[in-house]
Design a protein around this motif. Structure first.
Motif, mmCIF file in Angstrom:
data_model
loop_
_atom_site.group_PDB
_atom_site.id
_atom_site.type_symbol
_atom_site.label_atom_id
_atom_site.label_comp_id
_atom_site.label_asym_id
_atom_site.label_seq_id
_atom_site.Cartn_x
_atom_site.Cartn_y
_atom_site.Cartn_z
ATOM 1 N N THR A 176 0.832 -1.209 0.000
ATOM 2 C CA THR A 176 0.000 0.000 0.000
ATOM 3 C C THR A 176 0.861 1.250 0.000
ATOM 4 N N LEU A 177 1.945 1.222 0.791
ATOM 5 C CA LEU A 177 2.860 2.365 0.834
ATOM 6 C C LEU A 177 3.484 2.611 -0.535
ATOM 7 N N SER A 178 3.860 1.547 -1.226
ATOM 8 C CA SER A 178 4.447 1.681 -2.558
ATOM 9 C C SER A 178 3.444 2.281 -3.545
ATOM 10 N N GLN A 227 12.764 -3.466 -13.574
ATOM 11 C CA GLN A 227 13.687 -4.556 -13.826
ATOM 12 C C GLN A 227 14.347 -4.966 -12.511
ATOM 13 N N GLY A 228 14.639 -6.239 -12.375
ATOM 14 C CA GLY A 228 15.294 -6.722 -11.174
ATOM 15 C C GLY A 228 14.289 -7.216 -10.154
ATOM 16 N N ASP A 229 14.686 -7.281 -8.899
ATOM 17 C CA ASP A 229 13.849 -7.886 -7.880
ATOM 18 C C ASP A 229 13.039 -6.838 -7.115
ATOM 19 N N LEU A 230 12.211 -7.354 -6.201
ATOM 20 C CA LEU A 230 11.326 -6.474 -5.433
ATOM 21 C C LEU A 230 12.122 -5.461 -4.616
ATOM 22 N N PHE A 231 13.273 -5.861 -4.106
ATOM 23 C CA PHE A 231 14.105 -4.952 -3.324
ATOM 24 C C PHE A 231 14.520 -3.745 -4.162
ATOM 25 N N LEU A 260 11.490 -1.253 -4.776
ATOM 26 C CA LEU A 260 11.173 -0.408 -3.633
ATOM 27 C C LEU A 260 12.333 0.515 -3.270
ATOM 28 N N ALA A 261 13.562 0.077 -3.530
ATOM 29 C CA ALA A 261 14.716 0.940 -3.272
ATOM 30 C C ALA A 261 14.659 2.177 -4.157
ATOM 31 N N ALA A 262 14.126 2.006 -5.383
ATOM 32 C CA ALA A 262 14.005 3.145 -6.292
ATOM 33 C C ALA A 262 13.000 4.171 -5.769
ATOM 34 N N GLN A 263 12.110 3.745 -4.867
ATOM 35 C CA GLN A 263 11.139 4.661 -4.267
ATOM 36 C C GLN A 263 11.634 5.192 -2.916
ATOM 37 N N GLY A 264 12.901 4.922 -2.605
ATOM 38 C CA GLY A 264 13.465 5.384 -1.346
ATOM 39 C C GLY A 264 13.137 4.483 -0.180
ATOM 40 N N LEU A 265 12.838 3.224 -0.442
ATOM 41 C CA LEU A 265 12.417 2.286 0.609
ATOM 42 C C LEU A 265 13.329 1.063 0.640
ATOM 43 N N ALA A 266 14.648 1.283 0.654
ATOM 44 C CA ALA A 266 15.594 0.169 0.553
ATOM 45 C C ALA A 266 15.448 -0.818 1.716
ATOM 46 N N THR A 267 15.451 -0.315 2.936
ATOM 47 C CA THR A 267 15.349 -1.208 4.097
ATOM 48 C C THR A 267 13.992 -1.890 4.141
ATOM 49 N N VAL A 268 12.953 -1.100 3.933
ATOM 50 C CA VAL A 268 11.601 -1.673 3.889
ATOM 51 C C VAL A 268 11.503 -2.684 2.757
ATOM 52 N N GLY A 269 12.148 -2.367 1.634
ATOM 53 C CA GLY A 269 12.117 -3.271 0.498
ATOM 54 C C GLY A 269 12.771 -4.606 0.802
ATOM 55 N N LEU A 270 13.867 -4.594 1.544
ATOM 56 C CA LEU A 270 14.529 -5.847 1.904
ATOM 57 C C LEU A 270 13.651 -6.668 2.842
#
Length: 475
Positions: free
Chosen positions: A197-199, A288-292, A295-305
């Motif tokens: 939802t945040l994404s 492209q690439g994985d879910l991490f 979400l990292a591209a949206q500034g959510l690297a830690t949340v993405g992991l």
């Protein structure tokens, strides 16, 4: 007085006993997951429990990528229509399988014993169990590599170590069984919903709100058709959905099984697809690439992991569980744990060998051959058994029921002719219109109905012998 030390023989016997219990479980206690029997009524679970486990299963990054692909190609408005059609097909198909599983208390491979016979069910064991062993190996690197990147240790040695660590963790909840997967899913599913939802909210802000989302047209250069898009929606989890009875069999009753399947595969899988669609439309690219990385591209690297950890774990432990119960049926062994461990170690070995790039086309190919199996099971339990399922002890299973086997082969043929290729990616003419998996299901079901009344009901083709007054599982 000093306690005497145990002899070497006693120590060896203790270690041997502990090893046996690790592999097989306590010899005086039954397997709590009933891998080769009906789940007893007093072991059944409520709607929240079944839904949580199935939602954990369907929350997989591949669905997010598929949504982004369709959204970027067709635009948001048309993608919503595609989702309406595709998820109606997927949701109903899986929900009916879950209803049958809840009524019978049986895994998919045990349902296959009713449908295909004792020997015929071995193909289902190989197809469903083998697919999941491969999938287990394919998906471990999807979390091991991003973890290594996040920690700054992205070297082959560290990635290999993380593959082993994550593989063993994924095996752990499957080894414990349904209860372990349930506890993990009750934590993971709410977290994934919040993160998804945040994404979506971030993507909406970037595109200018709902109106901006609908204003985004599909890519002008895209050649994706409406039918191809529906195929992608259905294909995201129809093969996995055929395994849903492995967990829906624990449902309190057939209504709980049906609604849990519908919630997971229509709403849950649809939510993840929608998350990917919003991202694909908002940024007009397929992530492209994985879910991490998305979400990292949206500034959510830690949340993405964190999301990726939950995402892969709740899917992979279900894969391990699936090949565990398939092995139990194949060898008629009342413990799933040895097969969970053996299959898991094979999967980890495949991941370490870097076979994931070779296995993905093979797993995609099986998407043509697994859905017809589910179609035959559904038709058989509606037409042959009329949902009045006798317990296994009251049936003398025939070696091979030729009518369901023939129906399955016809369904596979229809799927292949619709796909235009035996192997996806290998060019061949498309001879039938429509959606490959759906055509495979419908042709298999129709062939089973015709064959049953023409050949089995008339006594021409063999079927099972049933006790004079059989006990029914739903009583």
């Amino acid at each position: 007085m000093a306690t005497p030390k145990p002899s070497q023989t006693q120590a060896d016997e203790t270690r041997s006993t502990l090893l046996r219990r690790l592999i097989f479980g306590h010899e005086n206690l039954p397997d709590p997951d009933w891998p080769v029997d009906h789940v007893p009524r007093d072991e059944r679970k409520n709607l929240l429990s079944i839904s949580a486990v199935l939602l954990g299963f369907v929350f997989f990054a591949g669905t997010l990528w598929a949504g982004a692909d369709v959204g970027a190609a067709l635009g948001f408005a048309q993608t919503l229509t595609v989702m309406g059609v595709g998820y109606a097909i997927l949701g109903i198909y899986v929900a009916v399988l879950c209803l049958i599983a809840a009524r019978s208390g049986l895994t998919t491979v045990l349902l296959s014993r009713y449908t295909f016979g004792r020997v015929g069910a071995k193909w289902a064991d190989l197809l469903l169990g083998g697919t999941q062993v491969g999938w287990f190996g394919v998906t471990i690197p999807l979390i091991a590599v991003p973890t290594a990147k996040y920690l700054g240790i992205n070297t082959p040695t560290w990635v290999g170590a993380l593959i082993i660590i994550w593989g063993l963790l994924h095996l752990a909840t499957a080894y414990v069984g349904y209860d372990g997967m349930e506890k993990l899913s009750l934590v993971a599913v709410p977290a994934l919903v919040v993160i998804g939802t945040l994404s979506i909210v971030i993507a909406l802000q970037d595109v200018g709100g709902i109106s901006g989302l609908f204003a985004q047209a599909g890519a002008a250069e895209s050649t994706m058709t409406f039918g191809a898009a529906v195929t992608i929606v259905v294909g995201t989890f129809i093969s996995g959905g055929t395994q849903a009875p492995n967990w829906a069999r624990f449902a309190q009753n057939h209504r709980v099984g049906f609604w849990a399947g519908l919630v997971a595969f229509l709403l849950g899988n649809g939510f993840l697809f929608l998350s990917g669609t919003v991202g694909g439309v908002a940024y007009n690219v397929t992530p492209q690439g994985d879910l991490f990385e998305v979400l990292a591209a949206q500034g959510l690297a830690t949340v993405g992991l964190i999301a990726l950890i939950f995402n892969i774990w709740t899917t992979n432990d279900n894969a391990a569980y699936a090949f565990g119960v398939a092995g139990s049926e194949a060898f008629d062994f009342d413990r799933k744990r040895p097969f969970v461990l053996i299959g898991g170690f094979i999967g980890i070995g495949l991941a370490l060998a870097g076979a994931d790039g070779l296995l993905i086309p093979w797993l995609s190919t099986l998407g043509l051959y697994i859905p017809p199996l589910g179609g035959v099971i559904i038709a058989d339990f509606l037409v042959r058994w009329r949902l009045q399922v006798p317990i296994m002890d009251h049936i003398e299973f025939t070696t091979l029921r030729v009518v369901p086997v023939g129906a399955y082969l016809l369904g596979c043929g229809a799927a292949v002719l619709t796909a235009g290729s035996v192997i996806p990616g290998v060019a061949a003419p498309q001879l039938l219109p429509g959606i490959p998996s759906l055509n495979g299901i419908l042709v298999a079901m129709a062939a089973l109905v015709v064959g049953h009344y023409a050949l089995e009901a008339t006594g021409i083709a063999p079927t099972h012998s049933i006790s004079q007054n059989p006990q029914l599982t739903h009583r």
